[in-house]
Motif scaffolding. Structure first.
Motif, PDB file in Angstrom:
ATOM      1  N   PHE A  13      36.860  67.613  23.839  1.00  0.00           N
ATOM      2  CA  PHE A  13      35.830  67.706  22.812  1.00  0.00           C
ATOM      3  C   PHE A  13      35.605  66.317  22.229  1.00  0.00           C
ATOM      4  O   PHE A  13      36.564  65.603  21.926  1.00  0.00           O
ATOM      5  CB  PHE A  13      36.276  68.634  21.677  1.00  0.00           C
ATOM      6  CG  PHE A  13      36.418  70.063  22.092  1.00  0.00           C
ATOM      7  CD1 PHE A  13      35.380  70.959  21.912  1.00  0.00           C
ATOM      8  CD2 PHE A  13      37.600  70.515  22.662  1.00  0.00           C
ATOM      9  CE1 PHE A  13      35.518  72.285  22.284  1.00  0.00           C
ATOM     10  CE2 PHE A  13      37.749  71.840  23.039  1.00  0.00           C
ATOM     11  CZ  PHE A  13      36.704  72.732  22.859  1.00  0.00           C
ATOM     12  N   ASN A  15      33.470  64.582  19.093  1.00  0.00           N
ATOM     13  CA  ASN A  15      32.743  64.931  17.870  1.00  0.00           C
ATOM     14  C   ASN A  15      32.536  66.441  17.756  1.00  0.00           C
ATOM     15  O   ASN A  15      31.475  66.916  17.354  1.00  0.00           O
ATOM     16  CB  ASN A  15      31.406  64.198  17.798  1.00  0.00           C
ATOM     17  CG  ASN A  15      31.574  62.713  17.643  1.00  0.00           C
ATOM     18  OD1 ASN A  15      32.476  62.251  16.940  1.00  0.00           O
ATOM     19  ND2 ASN A  15      30.729  61.949  18.310  1.00  0.00           N
ATOM     20  N   GLY A  16      33.560  67.208  18.167  1.00  0.00           N
ATOM     21  CA  GLY A  16      33.510  68.659  18.042  1.00  0.00           C
ATOM     22  C   GLY A  16      32.721  69.386  19.114  1.00  0.00           C
ATOM     23  O   GLY A  16      32.634  70.602  19.102  1.00  0.00           O
ATOM     24  N   GLU A  17      32.148  68.663  20.063  1.00  0.00           N
ATOM     25  CA  GLU A  17      31.348  69.277  21.121  1.00  0.00           C
ATOM     26  C   GLU A  17      32.100  69.237  22.449  1.00  0.00           C
ATOM     27  O   GLU A  17      32.628  68.194  22.838  1.00  0.00           O
ATOM     28  CB  GLU A  17      30.022  68.523  21.269  1.00  0.00           C
ATOM     29  CG  GLU A  17      29.102  69.114  22.301  1.00  0.00           C
ATOM     30  CD  GLU A  17      27.785  68.348  22.413  1.00  0.00           C
ATOM     31  OE1 GLU A  17      27.182  68.400  23.489  1.00  0.00           O
ATOM     32  OE2 GLU A  17      27.383  67.698  21.444  1.00  0.00           O
ATOM     33  N   VAL A  19      32.646  68.600  26.054  1.00  0.00           N
ATOM     34  CA  VAL A  19      31.928  67.748  27.001  1.00  0.00           C
ATOM     35  C   VAL A  19      32.489  67.824  28.412  1.00  0.00           C
ATOM     36  O   VAL A  19      31.795  67.469  29.372  1.00  0.00           O
ATOM     37  CB  VAL A  19      31.891  66.275  26.539  1.00  0.00           C
ATOM     38  CG1 VAL A  19      31.087  66.128  25.267  1.00  0.00           C
ATOM     39  CG2 VAL A  19      33.278  65.710  26.355  1.00  0.00           C
TER      40      VAL A  19
END
Length: 74
Positions: A13, A15-17, A19
């Motif tokens: 992850f 920035n919290g996303e 990937v």
């Protein structure tokens, strides 16, 4: 051909996303890979997580499996 299966995944992850995600043979292998990756890269805004997930898998040319989509995590 896409199949649905329960697998262990190492997820990255940023920035919290989510990937990136990679199939691992076992939870212990996943945790080992997580430790190695954490030691060898700048972890600012990054987080690795291991978990058992239900995922859609596809088969590569060499016969290995790749996660196409995570359906649910346990």
């Amino acid at each position: 051909m896409v199949i649905t299966k329960l697998v262990f995944a190492l997820c990255l992850f940023i920035n919290g996303e989510l990937v990136e995600h990679r199939i691992q043979d076992s939870l212990s292998t996943c945790l080992k890979m997580k430790r190695e990756a954490t030691r060898n890269m700048d972890m600012e805004n990054k987080q690795f997580m291991c978990g058992e997930v239900e995922a859609e898998l596809s088969t590569n040319v060499d016969g290995s499996k790749t996660i196409e989509k995570i359906i649910t995590s346990k």
